[in-house]
Design a protein around this motif. Structure first.
Motif, PDB file in Angstrom:
ATOM      1  N   TYR A 194       0.841  -1.193   0.000  1.00  0.00           N
ATOM      2  CA  TYR A 194       0.000   0.000   0.000  1.00  0.00           C
ATOM      3  C   TYR A 194       0.878   1.246   0.000  1.00  0.00           C
ATOM      4  O   TYR A 194       1.837   1.349   0.773  1.00  0.00           O
ATOM      5  N   SER A 197      -1.397   8.370  -0.096  1.00  0.00           N
ATOM      6  CA  SER A 197      -1.399   9.638  -0.826  1.00  0.00           C
ATOM      7  C   SER A 197      -1.155  10.766   0.173  1.00  0.00           C
ATOM      8  O   SER A 197      -1.635  10.725   1.299  1.00  0.00           O
ATOM      9  N   ALA A 202      -7.559  12.463  -1.460  1.00  0.00           N
ATOM     10  CA  ALA A 202      -7.350  11.487  -2.540  1.00  0.00           C
ATOM     11  C   ALA A 202      -6.957  10.145  -1.925  1.00  0.00           C
ATOM     12  O   ALA A 202      -6.252  10.104  -0.904  1.00  0.00           O
ATOM     13  N   PRO A 203      -7.407   9.043  -2.515  1.00  0.00           N
ATOM     14  CA  PRO A 203      -7.038   7.729  -1.980  1.00  0.00           C
ATOM     15  C   PRO A 203      -5.582   7.413  -2.275  1.00  0.00           C
ATOM     16  O   PRO A 203      -4.960   7.995  -3.172  1.00  0.00           O
ATOM     17  N   GLY A 204      -5.031   6.478  -1.528  1.00  0.00           N
ATOM     18  CA  GLY A 204      -3.717   5.936  -1.850  1.00  0.00           C
ATOM     19  C   GLY A 204      -3.849   4.887  -2.929  1.00  0.00           C
ATOM     20  O   GLY A 204      -4.845   4.845  -3.661  1.00  0.00           O
ATOM     21  N   SER A 205      -2.853   4.018  -3.035  1.00  0.00           N
ATOM     22  CA  SER A 205      -2.906   2.971  -4.063  1.00  0.00           C
ATOM     23  C   SER A 205      -2.369   1.664  -3.498  1.00  0.00           C
ATOM     24  O   SER A 205      -1.543   1.653  -2.582  1.00  0.00           O
ATOM     25  N   GLN A 249      -3.902   0.355  -7.942  1.00  0.00           N
ATOM     26  CA  GLN A 249      -5.344   0.561  -7.875  1.00  0.00           C
ATOM     27  C   GLN A 249      -5.674   1.470  -6.695  1.00  0.00           C
ATOM     28  O   GLN A 249      -5.064   1.345  -5.625  1.00  0.00           O
ATOM     29  N   PRO A 250      -6.628   2.389  -6.851  1.00  0.00           N
ATOM     30  CA  PRO A 250      -6.945   3.309  -5.757  1.00  0.00           C
ATOM     31  C   PRO A 250      -7.527   2.568  -4.552  1.00  0.00           C
ATOM     32  O   PRO A 250      -8.307   1.624  -4.704  1.00  0.00           O
ATOM     33  N   ALA A 251      -7.136   3.005  -3.370  1.00  0.00           N
ATOM     34  CA  ALA A 251      -7.645   2.393  -2.131  1.00  0.00           C
ATOM     35  C   ALA A 251      -7.490   3.397  -0.992  1.00  0.00           C
ATOM     36  O   ALA A 251      -6.432   4.016  -0.840  1.00  0.00           O
ATOM     37  N   TRP A 252      -8.552   3.543  -0.212  1.00  0.00           N
ATOM     38  CA  TRP A 252      -8.509   4.444   0.928  1.00  0.00           C
ATOM     39  C   TRP A 252      -7.826   3.763   2.111  1.00  0.00           C
ATOM     40  O   TRP A 252      -7.975   2.552   2.310  1.00  0.00           O
TER      41      TRP A 252
END
Length: 334
Positions: A194, A197, A202-205, A249-252
């Protein structure tokens, strides 16, 4: 009898490679004195090129068949081409190629016998026959080889050293040995990483990595799915493996993320599939930026509240002193 199959119809079958050689071979195209040699080699019938890019055959164990290839010399001079066959494989990037001359073939490359050289006049096309002989004990399923025509050239370095280069062009021979087909895919441990961000809004990845292995006896097109996203990972021949890494892929950041990665594999141009494999992965996704922001906001709020309290105390002190002064003046006046 040869039975054509469509098992690899959707995949490229022509490859080009160049191999540096220490010694100069008999047929050379010296870049200082000769014009460039250009050529092609393709599957053919006995009468000429037949439009195929991949030669696909289905054969019984112990069967022998005669096939054909066509070599065309596009050059303006006569050229001699070395013909060879070797085991084929897919690279990590998913491109098909064949073993270089310094590596020994052990599979379908050893089943093919072709004449060693062919000499062509300028712009001449020649059909050359070759034999495919499947061993009696050949394993059922898919086997791949490459057939190539090569020209060796030399160049001279600044120190006068002459270096030979073997340039080859070829096509893929996909041979399926009759018998029970058993597609199967193996998947190693899935690893996840992981990346947060620095933007609070904005979400991380998250990225995933694993190793896929073709543990069956057929070629497989491998794909994986995470939630609603499906990605094709290319072709694996029996026994081949490939390290796979997903795009970000975006992920919070929800402290802990738990995801399922499903790997599917299907036999090309067939209804056969391998049993899907699902691996679960857990990764820490601590919202450090959000926590830091929350701590910062809390400190600001605490500072504001503390400042207000100090201001109120100062006002109260001033009011109390004013009252005390008023009382003292009233006593003195009486």
């Amino acid at each position: 009898m040869t039975r054509a199959r469509g098992a690899f119809a959707g995949m490229a079958g022509v490859f080009v490679a160049a191999i540096a050689l220490a010694a100069a071979p008999p047929a050379l195209a010296d870049d200082a004195t000769d014009s460039a040699v250009t050529w092609s080699v393709t599957p053919a019938s006995a009468t000429g090129p037949d439009g195929r890019r991949v030669m696909q055959v289905e054969l019984d164990p112990g069967q022998r068949v005669t096939e054909h290839l066509a070599v065309k010399n596009y050059s303006e001079r006569e050229a001699t081409f070395a013909l060879s066959a070797a085991d084929g494989y897919y690279t990590e990037t998913g491109r098909f190629t064949m073993l270089p001359a310094d590596r020994t073939s052990t599979d379908a490359g050893t089943w093919i016998t072709v004449e060693p050289t062919v000499t062509l006049a300028p712009n001449e096309t020649r059909v050359v026959s070759f034999e495919i002989a499947v061993p009696q004990n050949a394993t059922p399923g898919d086997h791949a080889a490459g057939v190539s025509a090569s020209v060796r050239s030399t160049s001279t370095g600044g120190d006068g050293t002459r270096v030979g280069v073997d340039s080859r062009v070829g096509f893929r021979v996909s041979a399926r040995v009759t018998g029970r087909l058993a597609p199967s895919v193996g998947v190693g441990e899935v690893r996840a990483e992981y990346t947060p961000s620095w933007n609070l809004f904005a979400p991380g990845s998250i990225t995933y990595a694993y190793t896929a292995e073709n543990t069956g006896n057929t070629a497989l097109v491998v794909s994986d799915a995470v939630e609603a996203s499906t990605t094709e990972r290319g072709v694996l021949l029996p026994g081949e493996s490939r390290d796979v890494r997903s795009a970000a892929q975006p992920a919070w950041p929800l402290f802990v993320l738990m995801k399922d990665v499903r790997v599917d594999a299907a036999v090309p141009d067939s209804t056969l599939t391998a049993d899907p494999v699902t691996r679960s992965v857990t990764v820490w996704a601590v919202p450090w930026v959000h926590l830091a922001a929350a701590v910062g906001i809390a400190l600001i709020v605490a500072a504001v509240v503390s400042g207000r309290r100090r201001s109120r105390r100062r006002v109260d002190d001033l009011v109390e002193r004013a009252r005390e002064e008023g009382r003292r003046e009233a006593v003195e006046a009486a």
